[in-house]
Design a protein around this motif. Structure first.
Motif, PDB file in Angstrom:
ATOM      1  N   VAL A  52      34.055  50.272  43.388  1.00  0.00           N
ATOM      2  CA  VAL A  52      32.536  49.041  43.261  1.00  0.00           C
ATOM      3  C   VAL A  52      33.341  47.952  42.328  1.00  0.00           C
ATOM      4  O   VAL A  52      33.428  48.583  41.751  1.00  0.00           O
ATOM      5  CB  VAL A  52      31.922  50.414  41.346  1.00  0.00           C
ATOM      6  N   PHE A  53      32.355  47.214  43.112  1.00  0.00           N
ATOM      7  CA  PHE A  53      32.324  45.542  42.447  1.00  0.00           C
ATOM      8  C   PHE A  53      31.798  45.073  42.070  1.00  0.00           C
ATOM      9  O   PHE A  53      30.385  45.602  42.211  1.00  0.00           O
ATOM     10  CB  PHE A  53      32.714  44.689  43.955  1.00  0.00           C
ATOM     11  N   THR A  54      31.956  44.030  41.316  1.00  0.00           N
ATOM     12  CA  THR A  54      31.153  43.753  41.009  1.00  0.00           C
ATOM     13  C   THR A  54      31.933  42.127  39.658  1.00  0.00           C
ATOM     14  O   THR A  54      33.410  42.179  39.788  1.00  0.00           O
ATOM     15  CB  THR A  54      30.573  43.685  38.830  1.00  0.00           C
ATOM     16  N   VAL A  55      31.024  40.986  40.519  1.00  0.00           N
ATOM     17  CA  VAL A  55      31.893  39.360  40.072  1.00  0.00           C
ATOM     18  C   VAL A  55      30.615  39.062  39.535  1.00  0.00           C
ATOM     19  O   VAL A  55      29.944  39.061  39.654  1.00  0.00           O
ATOM     20  CB  VAL A  55      31.670  39.205  42.175  1.00  0.00           C
ATOM     21  N   GLY A  56      31.633  37.772  39.117  1.00  0.00           N
ATOM     22  CA  GLY A  56      30.574  37.123  38.477  1.00  0.00           C
ATOM     23  C   GLY A  56      31.417  35.513  37.301  1.00  0.00           C
ATOM     24  O   GLY A  56      32.716  35.538  37.718  1.00  0.00           O
ATOM     25  N   GLY A  57      30.983  35.676  36.566  1.00  0.00           N
ATOM     26  CA  GLY A  57      32.002  34.111  35.842  1.00  0.00           C
ATOM     27  C   GLY A  57      30.610  33.121  34.964  1.00  0.00           C
ATOM     28  O   GLY A  57      29.563  33.697  35.711  1.00  0.00           O
ATOM     29  N   ILE A  58      31.007  32.292  34.485  1.00  0.00           N
ATOM     30  CA  ILE A  58      30.487  30.718  34.287  1.00  0.00           C
ATOM     31  C   ILE A  58      30.213  29.434  34.539  1.00  0.00           C
ATOM     32  O   ILE A  58      31.712  29.197  35.022  1.00  0.00           O
ATOM     33  CB  ILE A  58      30.687  30.735  32.706  1.00  0.00           C
ATOM     34  N   LEU A  59      29.590  29.065  34.718  1.00  0.00           N
ATOM     35  CA  LEU A  59      29.571  27.716  35.464  1.00  0.00           C
ATOM     36  C   LEU A  59      29.359  26.792  34.120  1.00  0.00           C
ATOM     37  O   LEU A  59      28.638  26.962  33.486  1.00  0.00           O
ATOM     38  CB  LEU A  59      28.603  27.341  35.730  1.00  0.00           C
ATOM     39  N   GLY A  60      29.601  25.117  34.486  1.00  0.00           N
ATOM     40  CA  GLY A  60      29.860  24.296  32.704  1.00  0.00           C
ATOM     41  C   GLY A  60      30.756  23.788  32.865  1.00  0.00           C
ATOM     42  O   GLY A  60      31.561  23.503  33.925  1.00  0.00           O
ATOM     43  N   GLU A  61      31.066  23.012  31.626  1.00  0.00           N
ATOM     44  CA  GLU A  61      32.673  22.138  31.520  1.00  0.00           C
ATOM     45  C   GLU A  61      33.847  22.859  31.476  1.00  0.00           C
ATOM     46  O   GLU A  61      34.592  22.417  32.011  1.00  0.00           O
ATOM     47  CB  GLU A  61      32.537  22.099  30.039  1.00  0.00           C
ATOM     48  N   LYS A  62      33.790  24.487  31.370  1.00  0.00           N
ATOM     49  CA  LYS A  62      35.313  25.372  31.283  1.00  0.00           C
ATOM     50  C   LYS A  62      35.087  26.516  32.894  1.00  0.00           C
ATOM     51  O   LYS A  62      34.536  27.567  31.795  1.00  0.00           O
ATOM     52  CB  LYS A  62      35.871  25.558  30.110  1.00  0.00           C
ATOM     53  N   PRO A  63      34.519  26.489  34.141  1.00  0.00           N
ATOM     54  CA  PRO A  63      33.757  27.580  34.756  1.00  0.00           C
ATOM     55  C   PRO A  63      34.638  28.377  35.069  1.00  0.00           C
ATOM     56  O   PRO A  63      36.037  28.131  35.059  1.00  0.00           O
ATOM     57  CB  PRO A  63      33.845  26.584  35.676  1.00  0.00           C
ATOM     58  N   LEU A  64      34.700  29.608  35.010  1.00  0.00           N
ATOM     59  CA  LEU A  64      35.068  31.008  35.435  1.00  0.00           C
ATOM     60  C   LEU A  64      34.574  31.382  36.023  1.00  0.00           C
ATOM     61  O   LEU A  64      33.324  31.621  35.712  1.00  0.00           O
ATOM     62  CB  LEU A  64      36.112  31.632  34.047  1.00  0.00           C
ATOM     63  N   ALA A  65      35.254  32.424  37.010  1.00  0.00           N
ATOM     64  CA  ALA A  65      35.458  33.699  37.916  1.00  0.00           C
ATOM     65  C   ALA A  65      35.876  34.547  38.232  1.00  0.00           C
ATOM     66  O   ALA A  65      37.091  34.560  37.843  1.00  0.00           O
ATOM     67  CB  ALA A  65      34.967  32.422  39.320  1.00  0.00           C
ATOM     68  N   GLY A  66      35.836  35.674  38.262  1.00  0.00           N
ATOM     69  CA  GLY A  66      36.253  36.291  38.597  1.00  0.00           C
ATOM     70  C   GLY A  66      35.248  37.750  39.049  1.00  0.00           C
ATOM     71  O   GLY A  66      34.542  37.946  39.491  1.00  0.00           O
ATOM     72  N   PHE A  67      36.454  39.214  38.650  1.00  0.00           N
ATOM     73  CA  PHE A  67      36.046  39.915  39.603  1.00  0.00           C
ATOM     74  C   PHE A  67      36.196  41.107  38.476  1.00  0.00           C
ATOM     75  O   PHE A  67      37.300  41.352  38.285  1.00  0.00           O
ATOM     76  CB  PHE A  67      36.023  40.544  40.841  1.00  0.00           C
ATOM     77  N   ARG A  68      35.479  42.642  38.537  1.00  0.00           N
ATOM     78  CA  ARG A  68      36.013  44.066  38.457  1.00  0.00           C
ATOM     79  C   ARG A  68      36.112  44.697  39.639  1.00  0.00           C
ATOM     80  O   ARG A  68      34.909  44.656  40.204  1.00  0.00           O
ATOM     81  CB  ARG A  68      35.456  44.068  37.029  1.00  0.00           C
ATOM     82  N   VAL A  69      36.664  45.872  39.138  1.00  0.00           N
ATOM     83  CA  VAL A  69      36.838  46.847  40.683  1.00  0.00           C
ATOM     84  C   VAL A  69      37.162  48.228  39.733  1.00  0.00           C
ATOM     85  O   VAL A  69      38.085  48.436  39.034  1.00  0.00           O
ATOM     86  CB  VAL A  69      37.640  46.796  41.686  1.00  0.00           C
ATOM     87  N   TYR A  70      36.388  49.744  40.761  1.00  0.00           N
ATOM     88  CA  TYR A  70      36.407  50.938  39.762  1.00  0.00           C
ATOM     89  C   TYR A  70      36.194  51.733  40.327  1.00  0.00           C
ATOM     90  O   TYR A  70      36.312  50.697  41.997  1.00  0.00           O
ATOM     91  CB  TYR A  70      36.007  50.735  38.340  1.00  0.00           C
ATOM     92  N   GLU A  71      36.239  52.810  40.703  1.00  0.00           N
ATOM     93  CA  GLU A  71      36.140  54.066  41.732  1.00  0.00           C
ATOM     94  C   GLU A  71      35.171  55.293  41.427  1.00  0.00           C
ATOM     95  O   GLU A  71      35.598  54.887  40.059  1.00  0.00           O
ATOM     96  CB  GLU A  71      37.232  54.379  42.472  1.00  0.00           C
ATOM     97  N   THR A  72      34.687  55.587  42.085  1.00  0.00           N
ATOM     98  CA  THR A  72      34.492  56.838  41.582  1.00  0.00           C
ATOM     99  C   THR A  72      34.897  58.277  41.874  1.00  0.00           C
ATOM    100  O   THR A  72      34.309  58.916  42.213  1.00  0.00           O
ATOM    101  CB  THR A  72      33.295  56.826  42.016  1.00  0.00           C
ATOM    102  N   PHE A  73      36.229  57.826  42.671  1.00  0.00           N
ATOM    103  CA  PHE A  73      36.277  58.984  43.119  1.00  0.00           C
ATOM    104  C   PHE A  73      37.358  60.404  41.874  1.00  0.00           C
ATOM    105  O   PHE A  73      36.831  60.570  40.925  1.00  0.00           O
ATOM    106  CB  PHE A  73      37.845  59.645  43.689  1.00  0.00           C
ATOM    107  N   GLY A  75      38.800  62.593  40.030  1.00  0.00           N
ATOM    108  CA  GLY A  75      40.037  63.373  39.091  1.00  0.00           C
ATOM    109  C   GLY A  75      40.201  63.138  37.721  1.00  0.00           C
ATOM    110  O   GLY A  75      39.161  62.561  37.317  1.00  0.00           O
ATOM    111  N   ALA A  76      41.719  63.576  37.297  1.00  0.00           N
ATOM    112  CA  ALA A  76      41.792  63.494  36.383  1.00  0.00           C
ATOM    113  C   ALA A  76      41.492  62.194  35.286  1.00  0.00           C
ATOM    114  O   ALA A  76      40.947  62.077  33.901  1.00  0.00           O
ATOM    115  CB  ALA A  76      42.484  64.390  36.003  1.00  0.00           C
ATOM    116  N   GLU A  77      42.259  61.327  36.138  1.00  0.00           N
ATOM    117  CA  GLU A  77      41.937  60.375  35.598  1.00  0.00           C
ATOM    118  C   GLU A  77      41.458  58.740  36.100  1.00  0.00           C
ATOM    119  O   GLU A  77      40.921  58.632  37.251  1.00  0.00           O
ATOM    120  CB  GLU A  77      43.724  59.200  35.509  1.00  0.00           C
ATOM    121  N   HIS A  78      40.678  57.987  35.717  1.00  0.00           N
ATOM    122  CA  HIS A  78      40.529  56.591  36.340  1.00  0.00           C
ATOM    123  C   HIS A  78      40.609  55.201  35.296  1.00  0.00           C
ATOM    124  O   HIS A  78      41.387  55.358  34.292  1.00  0.00           O
ATOM    125  CB  HIS A  78      38.719  56.973  35.960  1.00  0.00           C
ATOM    126  N   SER A  79      40.477  54.136  36.155  1.00  0.00           N
ATOM    127  CA  SER A  79      40.865  52.644  35.612  1.00  0.00           C
ATOM    128  C   SER A  79      40.053  51.857  36.492  1.00  0.00           C
ATOM    129  O   SER A  79      39.317  51.911  37.829  1.00  0.00           O
ATOM    130  CB  SER A  79      42.582  52.738  36.841  1.00  0.00           C
TER     131      SER A  79
END
Length: 310
Positions: A52-73, A75-79
């Motif tokens: 599952v991916f979420t992408v986003g960021g902020i526009l303006g004077e100091k614009p930033l962009a990025g993403f998060r990815v996580y899994e739904t598999f 298992g005992a551990e998730h990251s």
């Protein structure tokens, strides 16, 4: 060298205040159409789960962009992985690995709702649930309100006792386990609902006038811990992402009810574009669904803070 942070790096009560202030900026940017936060994108791996991916960021004077990815598999551990770029010079600011950032972000969104919707003089809080989300929501509430007493209820007596002991030590609040959900919320100025209950455990009759309620996570018509009469009694119903609330595969718990079309965008309330709490007697309800892109904003603020020499 690109900064890489892990769960063990994201410790300290000061981080919640950093996250809440970063999200205040993000939500004001959203109200001004400067927050990039498209819906989640799922990539399915048959018989295994999704990325599952979420992408986003902020526009303006100091614009930033990025993403998060996580899994739904299974298992005992998730990251999770969160990556942040400076959008004006293509610099990769850093990467955050683990689950703690997501919990911090969700708690901070709840704290932002409490800052703008709960009674300013709120002192008591009732918590339903004793897991990670209940902990971060309480920490966020304590960061924006001068709380002095809390009651917690969850089905497992040992879990709620452990929660009370741990969070009392962490926050310096008087926290006691409650014998029932009704006992936990009866005198509360703020109520946090962070359970996995598929049936309503509290109703409007259990709450005092003027209370603010936070819910956390997807609440669907097939499973929610709040009675629909609470939404009906609320003068204000807000969410961090009306689009996301409408996009769940299973309909949102207010779908089809008389309250379905009363949900305001929290960003608009913060920016003064929509009405918030009007009096000390009004009930307010916030439904947190996890606004996409906000993990990137919180990660950026933490990376910036850690880049400053102490």
């Amino acid at each position: 060298m690109t900064k890489i942070l892990k769960d063990e790096d994201l410790v300290g009560s000061h981080l919640m205040a950093v996250a809440i202030d970063a999200l205040e900026t993000a939500f004001r940017a959203r109200a001004g159409k400067r927050l990039i936060s498209p819906p989640r994108h799922h990539v399915s791996f048959p018989d295994r789960g999704d990325l599952v991916f979420t992408v986003g960021g902020i526009l303006g004077e100091k614009p930033l962009a990025g993403f998060r990815v996580y899994e739904t598999f299974e298992g005992a551990e998730h990251s999770q992985i969160v990556a942040v770029w400076s959008a004006d010079d293509a610099r990769l600011k850093g990467i955050v690995l683990g689950e703690r950032l997501g919990n911090l972000r969700t708690g901070a969104i709840g704290g932002l709702a409490i800052r703008h919707l709960s009674p300013p003089d709120a002192r008591t809080i009732g918590i339903l649930g004793s897991g990670a989300q209940a902990r971060t929501q309480l920490a966020a509430a304590a960061a924006v309100r001068n709380l002095d007493r809390a009651r917690v209820y969850s089905r497992d007596e040992k879990n709620r006792a452990a929660f009370a002991s741990e969070m009392q030590n962490a926050l310096g609040l008087d926290i006691e386990p409650a014998g029932s959900a009704q006992e936990a919320v009866a005198e509360a100025d703020i109520v946090i609902c962070a359970t996995t209950s598929q049936t309503a455990v509290i109703h409007a009759r259990d709450l005092k006038p003027g209370v603010h309620i936070n819910t956390v996570g997807p609440k669907t018509r097939d499973g929610h811990e709040l009675g629909l009469d609470i939404a009906a009694a609320a003068a204000v119903i807000a969410t961090d992402s009306p689009e996301q609330a409408r996009a769940y595969a299973s309909p949102f718990f207010l779908a089809g009810s008389s309250s379905e079309h009363r949900m305001a965008d929290l960003a608009d309330i913060i920016a003064g574009k929509a009405a918030g709490r009007g009096s000390s007697e009004e009930i307010t309800l916030f439904c947190s669904v996890g606004l996409a892109g906000t993990e990137v904003v919180v990660a950026s603020a933490i990376l910036d803070m850690m880049a400053v020499p102490s």
